[in-house]
Scaffold this motif. Structure first.
Motif, PDB file in Angstrom:
ATOM      1  N   GLN A   4      39.348  48.562  42.097  1.00  0.00           N
ATOM      2  CA  GLN A   4      39.660  47.141  42.275  1.00  0.00           C
ATOM      3  C   GLN A   4      39.347  46.647  43.685  1.00  0.00           C
ATOM      4  O   GLN A   4      39.281  45.434  43.908  1.00  0.00           O
ATOM      5  N   SER A   5      39.156  47.561  44.633  1.00  0.00           N
ATOM      6  CA  SER A   5      38.770  47.126  45.975  1.00  0.00           C
ATOM      7  C   SER A   5      37.319  46.659  46.021  1.00  0.00           C
ATOM      8  O   SER A   5      36.899  45.985  46.962  1.00  0.00           O
ATOM      9  N   ASP A   6      36.554  46.996  44.988  1.00  0.00           N
ATOM     10  CA  ASP A   6      35.161  46.560  44.863  1.00  0.00           C
ATOM     11  C   ASP A   6      35.112  45.417  43.859  1.00  0.00           C
ATOM     12  O   ASP A   6      35.210  45.636  42.651  1.00  0.00           O
ATOM     13  N   LEU A   7      34.969  44.201  44.348  1.00  0.00           N
ATOM     14  CA  LEU A   7      35.056  43.038  43.471  1.00  0.00           C
ATOM     15  C   LEU A   7      33.953  43.026  42.419  1.00  0.00           C
ATOM     16  O   LEU A   7      34.128  42.448  41.344  1.00  0.00           O
ATOM     17  N   SER A   8      32.843  43.684  42.688  1.00  0.00           N
ATOM     18  CA  SER A   8      31.742  43.711  41.720  1.00  0.00           C
ATOM     19  C   SER A   8      32.050  44.596  40.524  1.00  0.00           C
ATOM     20  O   SER A   8      31.292  44.596  39.548  1.00  0.00           O
ATOM     21  N   SER A   9      33.155  45.336  40.566  1.00  0.00           N
ATOM     22  CA  SER A   9      33.501  46.218  39.442  1.00  0.00           C
ATOM     23  C   SER A   9      34.143  45.462  38.286  1.00  0.00           C
ATOM     24  O   SER A   9      34.265  45.998  37.179  1.00  0.00           O
ATOM     25  N   ALA A  10      34.551  44.217  38.511  1.00  0.00           N
ATOM     26  CA  ALA A  10      35.311  43.490  37.498  1.00  0.00           C
ATOM     27  C   ALA A  10      34.492  43.204  36.246  1.00  0.00           C
ATOM     28  O   ALA A  10      34.928  43.496  35.120  1.00  0.00           O
ATOM     29  N   LYS A  11      33.323  42.633  36.403  1.00  0.00           N
ATOM     30  CA  LYS A  11      32.518  42.271  35.231  1.00  0.00           C
ATOM     31  C   LYS A  11      32.112  43.481  34.399  1.00  0.00           C
ATOM     32  O   LYS A  11      32.244  43.448  33.158  1.00  0.00           O
ATOM     33  N   PRO A  12      31.615  44.575  35.000  1.00  0.00           N
ATOM     34  CA  PRO A  12      31.291  45.751  34.183  1.00  0.00           C
ATOM     35  C   PRO A  12      32.504  46.304  33.430  1.00  0.00           C
ATOM     36  O   PRO A  12      32.359  46.802  32.309  1.00  0.00           O
TER      37      PRO A  12
ATOM     38  N   GLN B  24      42.744  42.887  49.837  1.00  0.00           N
ATOM     39  CA  GLN B  24      41.531  43.015  49.025  1.00  0.00           C
ATOM     40  C   GLN B  24      41.862  43.528  47.623  1.00  0.00           C
ATOM     41  O   GLN B  24      41.395  42.985  46.625  1.00  0.00           O
ATOM     42  N   VAL B  25      42.672  44.572  47.565  1.00  0.00           N
ATOM     43  CA  VAL B  25      43.005  45.170  46.270  1.00  0.00           C
ATOM     44  C   VAL B  25      43.982  44.296  45.495  1.00  0.00           C
ATOM     45  O   VAL B  25      43.735  43.943  44.327  1.00  0.00           O
ATOM     46  N   ASN B  26      45.091  43.957  46.123  1.00  0.00           N
ATOM     47  CA  ASN B  26      46.176  43.298  45.398  1.00  0.00           C
ATOM     48  C   ASN B  26      45.854  41.866  44.993  1.00  0.00           C
ATOM     49  O   ASN B  26      46.294  41.403  43.936  1.00  0.00           O
ATOM     50  N   VAL B  27      45.100  41.165  45.837  1.00  0.00           N
ATOM     51  CA  VAL B  27      44.831  39.749  45.561  1.00  0.00           C
ATOM     52  C   VAL B  27      43.397  39.542  45.077  1.00  0.00           C
ATOM     53  O   VAL B  27      43.163  39.146  43.936  1.00  0.00           O
ATOM     54  N   LEU B  28      42.424  39.827  45.924  1.00  0.00           N
ATOM     55  CA  LEU B  28      41.041  39.525  45.551  1.00  0.00           C
ATOM     56  C   LEU B  28      40.573  40.360  44.364  1.00  0.00           C
ATOM     57  O   LEU B  28      39.868  39.853  43.485  1.00  0.00           O
ATOM     58  N   GLY B  29      40.960  41.619  44.316  1.00  0.00           N
ATOM     59  CA  GLY B  29      40.575  42.450  43.171  1.00  0.00           C
ATOM     60  C   GLY B  29      41.210  41.974  41.881  1.00  0.00           C
ATOM     61  O   GLY B  29      40.567  41.938  40.823  1.00  0.00           O
ATOM     62  N   THR B  30      42.489  41.594  41.963  1.00  0.00           N
ATOM     63  CA  THR B  30      43.181  41.062  40.781  1.00  0.00           C
ATOM     64  C   THR B  30      42.547  39.756  40.321  1.00  0.00           C
ATOM     65  O   THR B  30      42.352  39.530  39.119  1.00  0.00           O
ATOM     66  N   ILE B  31      42.212  38.891  41.271  1.00  0.00           N
ATOM     67  CA  ILE B  31      41.561  37.627  40.919  1.00  0.00           C
ATOM     68  C   ILE B  31      40.202  37.880  40.286  1.00  0.00           C
ATOM     69  O   ILE B  31      39.833  37.230  39.293  1.00  0.00           O
ATOM     70  N   ALA B  32      39.441  38.828  40.823  1.00  0.00           N
ATOM     71  CA  ALA B  32      38.119  39.133  40.255  1.00  0.00           C
ATOM     72  C   ALA B  32      38.244  39.583  38.809  1.00  0.00           C
ATOM     73  O   ALA B  32      37.465  39.153  37.935  1.00  0.00           O
ATOM     74  N   ASN B  33      39.209  40.441  38.516  1.00  0.00           N
ATOM     75  CA  ASN B  33      39.411  40.893  37.138  1.00  0.00           C
ATOM     76  C   ASN B  33      39.803  39.737  36.221  1.00  0.00           C
ATOM     77  O   ASN B  33      39.335  39.636  35.083  1.00  0.00           O
ATOM     78  N   THR B  34      40.651  38.860  36.742  1.00  0.00           N
ATOM     79  CA  THR B  34      41.108  37.723  35.934  1.00  0.00           C
ATOM     80  C   THR B  34      39.967  36.752  35.659  1.00  0.00           C
ATOM     81  O   THR B  34      39.808  36.257  34.529  1.00  0.00           O
ATOM     82  N   ARG B  35      39.175  36.476  36.679  1.00  0.00           N
ATOM     83  CA  ARG B  35      38.032  35.578  36.483  1.00  0.00           C
ATOM     84  C   ARG B  35      37.032  36.153  35.491  1.00  0.00           C
ATOM     85  O   ARG B  35      36.445  35.411  34.688  1.00  0.00           O
ATOM     86  N   ALA B  36      36.831  37.462  35.535  1.00  0.00           N
ATOM     87  CA  ALA B  36      35.885  38.084  34.609  1.00  0.00           C
ATOM     88  C   ALA B  36      36.414  38.072  33.179  1.00  0.00           C
ATOM     89  O   ALA B  36      35.645  37.916  32.223  1.00  0.00           O
ATOM     90  N   ALA B  37      37.737  38.215  33.032  1.00  0.00           N
ATOM     91  CA  ALA B  37      38.321  38.298  31.694  1.00  0.00           C
ATOM     92  C   ALA B  37      38.495  36.938  31.034  1.00  0.00           C
ATOM     93  O   ALA B  37      38.315  36.799  29.817  1.00  0.00           O
ATOM     94  N   ALA B  38      38.862  35.913  31.817  1.00  0.00           N
ATOM     95  CA  ALA B  38      39.283  34.630  31.240  1.00  0.00           C
ATOM     96  C   ALA B  38      38.253  34.010  30.291  1.00  0.00           C
ATOM     97  O   ALA B  38      38.619  33.561  29.190  1.00  0.00           O
ATOM     98  N   PRO B  39      36.954  33.961  30.653  1.00  0.00           N
ATOM     99  CA  PRO B  39      36.003  33.330  29.722  1.00  0.00           C
ATOM    100  C   PRO B  39      35.809  34.116  28.426  1.00  0.00           C
ATOM    101  O   PRO B  39      35.354  33.555  27.431  1.00  0.00           O
ATOM    102  N   LYS B  40      36.130  35.409  28.465  1.00  0.00           N
ATOM    103  CA  LYS B  40      35.920  36.273  27.301  1.00  0.00           C
ATOM    104  C   LYS B  40      37.172  36.435  26.455  1.00  0.00           C
ATOM    105  O   LYS B  40      37.104  36.962  25.337  1.00  0.00           O
ATOM    106  N   MET B  41      38.307  36.006  26.977  1.00  0.00           N
ATOM    107  CA  MET B  41      39.575  36.210  26.284  1.00  0.00           C
ATOM    108  C   MET B  41      39.685  35.279  25.083  1.00  0.00           C
ATOM    109  O   MET B  41      39.267  34.119  25.128  1.00  0.00           O
ATOM    110  N   LYS B  42      40.269  35.807  24.011  1.00  0.00           N
ATOM    111  CA  LYS B  42      40.464  35.003  22.819  1.00  0.00           C
ATOM    112  C   LYS B  42      41.520  33.927  23.073  1.00  0.00           C
ATOM    113  O   LYS B  42      42.478  34.133  23.826  1.00  0.00           O
TER     114      LYS B  42
END
Length: 253
Positions: free
Chosen positions: A66-74, A117-135
């Motif tokens: 999660q410290s690597d923001l580019s890991s969210a989309k994959p 980076q981990v707690n905030v930006l990494g969490t936000i990156a995961n959320t942004r990647a998931a939201a458009p795909k979430m049912k």
């Protein structure tokens, strides 16, 4: 017998140990297929997956730092490739760097910055990647900390700040995603029996004195917090949105 999360797919970040592993187990018990993420320990993650599969659940582990923001989309793409949908995102992963005062001349700025980076930006990156795909009708749940609302001892400013930031972010996206009936809530536990809590326990000024401040004088169990996550993820909580739920035995009231 129908379970409350039959047919749902859940992601639990930081699901290889502690609270994340317990949340994954309880979601699986309610019928969800579960993807857990981990940053380092493949062995621990594989053990959690094996336990979920032994219960009859579909489960996978995905390495995602999660410290690597580019890991969210994959990570999100891997969940979709395996299960075809995303219904629940539990933002559990985080780190705790505590103990130094903000005016300490020896403050480890790099380590504290990594926490943001981990707690905030990494969490936000995961959320942004998931939201458009979430049912539509999905659930996003942030695991915060009571320290995001109430700080009873010194040396936790940055950690508390990261958790408070998540509360504001969660309320904002609750507004954004409400038209799709996606609820967004924060659960804020107090002290829990986790490895992370044990790592920082020695930095607390007086653990017994802190327990004395709790109207219910004990720490939360992982099972209690995981049950709360399952309730918020389930069909009975569809009109609970943008809320912050404290689970700390009344500390701070």
């Amino acid at each position: 017998m129908t379970k409350s999360l039959d047919g749902k797919v859940a992601i639990v970040t930081g699901g290889s140990r502690g609270l994340g592993a317990m949340i994954a187990e309880h979601l699986a018990d309610q019928g969800a297929a579960v993807a857990i993420t981990y940053a380092a320990s493949a062995q621990k993650a594989d053990a959690v997956v094996a336990k979920l599969k032994a219960k009859g659940a579909r489960a996978i582990a995905i390495k995602s730092d999660q410290s690597d923001l580019s890991s969210a989309k994959p990570m999100i793409d891997a969940v979709l490739a395996e299960f075809g949908q995303i219904d629940i995102l539990v933002n559990n992963a985080g780190i705790a760097i505590q103990g130094q005062l903000v005016d300490d001349p020896e403050l480890d700025g790099d380590n504290y910055n990594r926490q943001w980076q981990v707690n905030v930006l990494g969490t936000i990156a995961n959320t942004r990647a998931a939201a458009p795909k979430m049912k539509d009708g999905g659930r996003i749940i942030f695991i915060g900390s009571l320290l995001g609302s109430y700080v009873p001892f010194p040396g936790v400013a940055d950690y508390a700040g990261t958790k408070t930031a998540l509360v504001g972010y969660a309320r904002g996206i609750a507004r954004d995603l409400g038209p799709r009936n996606i609820t967004v809530n924060v659960i804020q536990p107090g002290i829990m029996p986790t490895d992370m809590a044990a790592d920082v326990a020695g930095e607390l000024p007086n653990r017994d004195a802190i327990l004395d401040m709790h109207p219910i004088r004990r720490i939360a169990t992982l099972e209690e917090v995981a049950d709360a996550v399952c309730f918020i993820a389930g069909p009975s909580a569809g009109y609970i949105n943008g809320e912050t739920i404290n689970m700390a035995g009344g500390l701070g009231i």
